[in-house]
Motif scaffolding. Sequence first.
Motif, short mmCIF file in Angstrom:
data_model
loop_
_atom_site.label_atom_id
_atom_site.label_comp_id
_atom_site.label_asym_id
_atom_site.label_seq_id
_atom_site.Cartn_x
_atom_site.Cartn_y
_atom_site.Cartn_z
N LEU A 210 0.90 -1.09 -0.02
CA LEU A 210 0.04 0.02 0.08
C LEU A 210 0.98 1.26 0.14
N SER A 211 1.94 1.37 0.71
CA SER A 211 2.92 2.32 1.02
C SER A 211 3.45 2.55 -0.56
N TYR A 212 3.85 1.72 -1.24
CA TYR A 212 4.57 1.70 -2.60
C TYR A 212 3.30 2.25 -3.81
N LEU A 213 2.26 1.66 -3.59
CA LEU A 213 1.29 2.07 -4.48
C LEU A 213 0.66 3.65 -4.28
N THR A 214 0.88 3.98 -2.91
CA THR A 214 0.33 5.36 -2.58
C THR A 214 1.54 6.55 -3.23
N GLU A 215 2.69 5.93 -2.97
CA GLU A 215 3.79 6.95 -3.58
C GLU A 215 3.85 6.58 -4.83
N ALA A 216 3.44 5.77 -5.59
CA ALA A 216 3.40 5.89 -7.01
C ALA A 216 2.32 6.71 -7.60
N ILE A 217 1.29 6.53 -6.90
CA ILE A 217 0.01 7.44 -7.33
C ILE A 217 0.49 8.86 -7.13
N ILE A 218 1.07 9.39 -6.01
CA ILE A 218 1.61 10.64 -5.83
C ILE A 218 2.57 11.14 -6.94
N GLU A 219 3.58 10.44 -6.98
CA GLU A 219 4.57 10.54 -8.01
C GLU A 219 4.04 10.82 -9.60
#
Length: 383
Positions: A210-219
Motif C-alpha cells: 500500500l505504501s508503494y502504491l500510494t507513493e506511485a500514485i503521488i509521483e
Amino acid sequence: MLKMDFDAHNEEVKRVWESFRTGDPIRMPVILGINPRVWLLDPALNTEKISFERYFNDPDVMLDVVLRTQDYIRHNLIADHPMGLPKEGWQVSVDLQNVHEAAWLGAPVRFPAQNCPYAEPFLTDENRAAFLERPIPGAFDGIYGQGLAFYEKMRQRIREGYEYRGVPVTGVSLPLRGTDGPMTVACNIRGTDTFCVDLLEEPEFADELLSYLTEAIIERTKAQRRYFGLPEREEGYGFADDDIALLSCGMYEERVLPHHRRMVEELGTPGVRNSIHLCGDATRHFLRIRDELNVYSFDTGFPVRHGELVRALGPEVRVNGGVHVNTLLAGTPEEVFAEASRIRAAVEPYTKRFVMREANNLSPCTPPENLMAMYRAAGGCNF
C-alpha cells in the motif's frame, strides 16, 4: 431521439446548477455516470461490431466512438447535462478505462467478448519482493504513454478541422488520470481475495505494498500535472477506492486511511474540501472520511440507505446517489419512478445537497424511458 426543446432544457440546466451552488436548488439535480461502453456494448447502436480491444488500441476509432457515444447521450439520455448538438463544438477525451493504473504497473489487459477490459492480477508470492524493489515507473511509461500519444493524435485531428455531424471538434481533455485508490489497485494487481488475506495474515507486506502504491500514485499525478503546466496540488482533490467496502471500520482506519491521508496531503490543497467516489456499501466509513480527509462530496453506489446517510453526514455534504442500475436496466418506468421518488422523499428532510444518479455507472441497453422516469421523479420537467 427524445422529442423535446433542447435549448429550453439547457437553459433550465444552467438555472438548476446555479441554484444548487448557492445552496437553494430550484429542484434536485440529476446526473448520469456513463462511459463509451453504453455504445460499444449495445448491439442496436454498435451495428459495426467494433470491439473494445479495437477501440482501446486505435486513436481514430476511439475518437469516433467517443463522439458517437456523446451524440447518443445528448439526444436520448436525459439528465441535467447539455443536450442536443453542442453549439460550441464537441469536447472529447482519451479513455483508458479502469485498467490504467494496474496496466501501468505491469498487469496484462484482457478483452473479454461483450464486456469491458480488465486488468489481470500478476503479483504473486514469487515476484512480489522484486516488484517492491523496482523503481516506480515513469509518469508516461506504458499505458500512459499510449494515452499521451492518443491525446496528441486527437489534437492533430482537431487542427485539421475534424467535424462530426457538421459540428467541429474543438477540444480534447488532458489525458490525466486520477486514481482508483491504493486498496483497489492492490486488489487489481494481487487479486482481491489474495490481498484481503494479505491484510490479515501478512500485514507487513500488505502495508509495504500500500505504501508503494500510494507513493506511485503521488509521483505519477504530480509529474503528469507538471508536464501540462498545472499545479501539483488540486483545488479540491478527488479520488476513489471502491474496495474499502470490503473492510471493517477498524481495518480501514488502521491500514488504509493513513495512505488516503498522505494522498490528500500531497495532492490536495489545505483547507479546500475534497471529494471521493465509492461504489458498494462503504457508507460506514463516510463519517471518518469526512472528518479525517475533509471530504464533503461523496459519489455513492449501492446498497445505500440514502436518508440515514445524508442525516448522518449533515446538510453541508453533497451526496450523489440513486436508483440501482439493475432497476434502471430491467425495471418498468413505473418501478423506476417509484424508487426514485422513495429516495427523494428519504433525503429531502435532511439536505439540499443530494444529486440523483444511477447507482452506479449506467448499464448498456438501459431504456431511455427509465431515465426519463428517474428525471421526473427528481422534479425534472414533464415532456
